[in-house]
Scaffold this motif. Sequence first.
Motif, PDB file in Angstrom:
ATOM      1  N   LEU A   1       0.713  -1.565  -0.329  1.00 22.13           N
ATOM      2  CA  LEU A   1      -0.156  -0.002   0.112  1.00 22.13           C
ATOM      3  C   LEU A   1       1.116   1.058   0.327  1.00 22.13           C
ATOM      4  O   LEU A   1       1.935   1.357   0.634  1.00 22.13           O
ATOM      5  N   VAL A   2       0.621   2.155  -0.868  1.00 24.26           N
ATOM      6  CA  VAL A   2       0.777   3.594  -0.772  1.00 24.26           C
ATOM      7  C   VAL A   2       0.162   4.813  -1.084  1.00 24.26           C
ATOM      8  O   VAL A   2      -0.832   4.771  -1.425  1.00 24.26           O
ATOM      9  N   LYS A   3       0.710   5.756  -0.098  1.00 23.68           N
ATOM     10  CA  LYS A   3      -0.195   6.230  -0.490  1.00 23.68           C
ATOM     11  C   LYS A   3       0.381   7.672  -2.173  1.00 23.68           C
ATOM     12  O   LYS A   3       0.538   7.135  -2.650  1.00 23.68           O
ATOM     13  N   PRO A   4      -1.345   8.305  -2.281  1.00 28.22           N
ATOM     14  CA  PRO A   4      -1.252   9.008  -3.503  1.00 28.22           C
ATOM     15  C   PRO A   4      -0.259   9.747  -3.138  1.00 28.22           C
ATOM     16  O   PRO A   4      -0.008  10.400  -2.065  1.00 28.22           O
ATOM     17  N   SER A   5       0.319  10.415  -4.493  1.00 31.40           N
ATOM     18  CA  SER A   5       1.584  12.044  -4.472  1.00 31.40           C
ATOM     19  C   SER A   5       3.216  10.706  -3.835  1.00 31.40           C
ATOM     20  O   SER A   5       3.865  11.732  -3.966  1.00 31.40           O
TER      21      SER A   5
ATOM     22  N   PHE B   1      17.828  -5.457  -7.767  1.00 33.74           N
ATOM     23  CA  PHE B   1      17.384  -4.922  -8.532  1.00 33.74           C
ATOM     24  C   PHE B   1      16.127  -4.195  -7.951  1.00 33.74           C
ATOM     25  O   PHE B   1      15.547  -4.915  -7.559  1.00 33.74           O
ATOM     26  N   PHE B   2      16.036  -3.061  -8.265  1.00 34.46           N
ATOM     27  CA  PHE B   2      14.837  -1.843  -7.809  1.00 34.46           C
ATOM     28  C   PHE B   2      13.860  -1.154  -8.522  1.00 34.46           C
ATOM     29  O   PHE B   2      14.142  -0.668  -9.947  1.00 34.46           O
ATOM     30  N   LEU B   3      13.255  -0.961  -8.939  1.00 27.96           N
ATOM     31  CA  LEU B   3      12.046   0.207  -9.091  1.00 27.96           C
ATOM     32  C   LEU B   3      11.478   1.189  -8.167  1.00 27.96           C
ATOM     33  O   LEU B   3      11.133   0.845  -7.129  1.00 27.96           O
ATOM     34  N   THR B   4      11.567   2.519  -8.757  1.00 24.33           N
ATOM     35  CA  THR B   4      11.921   3.405  -8.501  1.00 24.33           C
ATOM     36  C   THR B   4      10.370   4.346  -9.215  1.00 24.33           C
ATOM     37  O   THR B   4      10.844   4.976 -10.064  1.00 24.33           O
ATOM     38  N   LEU B   5       9.193   4.296  -8.374  1.00 29.80           N
ATOM     39  CA  LEU B   5       7.988   4.752  -9.244  1.00 29.80           C
ATOM     40  C   LEU B   5       7.629   6.342  -8.490  1.00 29.80           C
ATOM     41  O   LEU B   5       7.456   5.923  -7.039  1.00 29.80           O
ATOM     42  N   THR B   6       7.920   7.608  -9.026  1.00 30.34           N
ATOM     43  CA  THR B   6       7.331   8.811  -7.917  1.00 30.34           C
ATOM     44  C   THR B   6       6.156   9.295  -8.488  1.00 30.34           C
ATOM     45  O   THR B   6       4.950   8.712  -9.538  1.00 30.34           O
ATOM     46  N   SER B   7       5.980  10.460  -7.169  1.00 34.17           N
ATOM     47  CA  SER B   7       4.528  11.108  -8.123  1.00 34.17           C
ATOM     48  C   SER B   7       3.577  10.242  -7.636  1.00 34.17           C
ATOM     49  O   SER B   7       2.308  10.068  -9.282  1.00 34.17           O
TER      50      SER B   7
ATOM     51  N   SER C   1      -3.438   3.954  -2.523  1.00 38.05           N
ATOM     52  CA  SER C   1      -4.311   4.954  -1.948  1.00 38.05           C
ATOM     53  C   SER C   1      -4.362   5.435  -0.242  1.00 38.05           C
ATOM     54  O   SER C   1      -3.538   5.254   0.351  1.00 38.05           O
ATOM     55  N   SER C   2      -4.779   6.553   0.008  1.00 34.48           N
ATOM     56  CA  SER C   2      -5.108   7.283   1.308  1.00 34.48           C
ATOM     57  C   SER C   2      -5.564   6.598   2.422  1.00 34.48           C
ATOM     58  O   SER C   2      -5.257   6.800   3.139  1.00 34.48           O
TER      59      SER C   2
END
Lengths: 121, 108
Positions: A11-15, A80-86, A120-121
């Motif tokens: 779970l990750v919060k928006p932004s 290896f890694f993935l980073t996705l912003t915003s 989701s928040s």
Amino acid sequence: QMQLQESGPGLVKPSQTLSLTCSVTGDSISTNSYYYSWVRQSPGKGLEWMGYIYYSGMAFYPPSLQGRVSLSVDNPNNQFFLTLTSVTAADTALYFCARGRPQSDDAFDIWGQGTTVTVSS
Amino acid sequence: SSELTQDPAVSVALGQTVTITCQGDGLKYYSANWYQQKPRQAPVLVMYERNTRPSGIPDRFSGSNSGNTASLTITGAQAEDEADYYCKSRDSSARYLEFGGGTRLTVL
């Protein structure tokens, strides 16, 4: 036989920034014979290529994600890694890591089982 | 949207032959590879280098390329072949990879 396993927060919060890890076992990733990729699948949708990276750190990304996506590699730890912003709700998906064979028409011959990420928040 | 176009759905009678196609300008220069995905599973590579099957893929699967179209043919479809099938190739610029939109195969 090489195996790949994704891990990360479900779970990750928006932004915020999404960070995922792909742990590789069974063989070293430190070879130019392969590259390593991320692919995602939104609920009920098709597969989307998110980029790939060689062990040297050279990476390529699709235009649709340029500026938000970044791949990196940790050779000693075979990860290896993935980073996705915003991130937004549109980034809710099942995320796969895969091994690619550049000398075989970029065939993705080994895949992880995938990890689900919900924004989701 | 993808530059690789697939029919959204195809059906085949059990034991009959079905061809799934993938169209795109990049296919004039680059071969497609094909993936099978069953519900709640990771994709599985079933064809690459035009007509090469990975170990463990039945020989009823075959592939071909002609012009801007790649094809995956299943000769004598089985119930276990029911799945989503995706093509993948490089785009016409050669810089990026892309998947087709996928074809849902139903075996009747």
